[in-house]
Design an enzyme around this catalytic site. Sequence first.
Site, PDB file in Angstrom:
ATOM      1  N   THR A 289       4.981   0.874  -4.462  1.00  0.00           N
ATOM      2  CA  THR A 289       4.577  -0.515  -4.698  1.00  0.00           C
ATOM      3  C   THR A 289       4.718  -0.946  -6.159  1.00  0.00           C
ATOM      4  O   THR A 289       5.095  -2.096  -6.407  1.00  0.00           O
ATOM      5  CB  THR A 289       3.151  -0.762  -4.178  1.00  0.00           C
ATOM      6  OG1 THR A 289       3.138  -0.528  -2.764  1.00  0.00           O
ATOM      7  CG2 THR A 289       2.667  -2.167  -4.453  1.00  0.00           C
TER       8      THR A 289
ATOM      9  N   GLN B  96       0.830  -1.209   0.000  1.00  0.00           N
ATOM     10  CA  GLN B  96       0.000   0.000   0.000  1.00  0.00           C
ATOM     11  C   GLN B  96       0.865   1.259   0.000  1.00  0.00           C
ATOM     12  O   GLN B  96       0.576   2.236   0.689  1.00  0.00           O
ATOM     13  CB  GLN B  96      -0.939  -0.001   1.208  1.00  0.00           C
ATOM     14  CG  GLN B  96      -1.933  -1.137   1.157  1.00  0.00           C
ATOM     15  CD  GLN B  96      -2.870  -1.144   2.346  1.00  0.00           C
ATOM     16  OE1 GLN B  96      -2.939  -0.197   3.120  1.00  0.00           O
ATOM     17  NE2 GLN B  96      -3.613  -2.224   2.492  1.00  0.00           N
ATOM     18  N   CYS B  97       1.931   1.247  -0.773  1.00  0.00           N
ATOM     19  CA  CYS B  97       2.923   2.319  -0.808  1.00  0.00           C
ATOM     20  C   CYS B  97       2.932   2.951  -2.194  1.00  0.00           C
ATOM     21  O   CYS B  97       2.644   2.277  -3.186  1.00  0.00           O
ATOM     22  CB  CYS B  97       4.298   1.714  -0.479  1.00  0.00           C
ATOM     23  SG  CYS B  97       5.684   2.858  -0.576  1.00  0.00           S
ATOM     24  N   GLY B  98       3.304   4.206  -2.270  1.00  0.00           N
ATOM     25  CA  GLY B  98       3.455   4.847  -3.567  1.00  0.00           C
ATOM     26  C   GLY B  98       4.516   4.189  -4.421  1.00  0.00           C
ATOM     27  O   GLY B  98       4.507   4.312  -5.652  1.00  0.00           O
TER      28      GLY B  98
END
Length: 182
Positions: free
Chosen positions: A40, A36-38
Site C-alpha cells: 500500500t 490493507q496490503c504490504g
Amino acid sequence: MSTSIFDIPLQTLNGSDTSLAPFKGQVMLVVNVASQCGLTPQYSGLQSLYDRFRDRGLHVLGFPCNDFAGQEPGSEDEIRDFCDTNYRVSFPLFAKLRINSEPRHPLYAALIAAQPHAVASGDPRLRDTLSKHQLLPTAEADVMWNFEKFLIGRDGAVVVRFAPDIAPEDARLIAAVEDALG
C-alpha cells in the site's frame, strides 16, 4: 471487431459512469490498488510519478480490488478517505472491480490478454510469501497481487506489465514511462 480499451464501461470511485476515453492520446499506468496490503505505501510513489509526469501526458489510474486476500474491503467512500488522508492521492480512482475472480472485469480481461506476462522484479520475496500462504494465482497470466502495473501507450496498446513489487520509482518503470511519453 474487437472493442478498444477506450470503449470499456467503467465507473469512477464516486459511481459516475465513465471509460478510458478521456485519456485517449495520453499514456496511462493502470494499477490495481488496495489499502490493507504490504505494498500500500506504493500509493506515495504512484502519486510522485503522477506529479512528475502528468504535464507530459501520464495518467496514473487506480483500480481498487478486493480479490487479493480481501485487502480492499472498504466502501468507495472509505477508499477515497483513506487515499486522501494517508497519501493525498490526486490521480483518478475508479470503482472496485474484479480482476482475478469471476466475472473478471472486461478492462482487465483486455489488459491481461494484451500482456499476459509481467516484468518480474528479480526479488523472490513476494512470490515466496504468496506461495507459502497459497495465494499465488491459479492461472499463469492472472494478476499476481495488488499493485501490478500496466503501462498503456498513447495508442491504447499495452506497452509493458510490471510485477506488483516493482515500485513506481524503479528505474525500469521510469524508463518505460519516459519512452511511452516520447
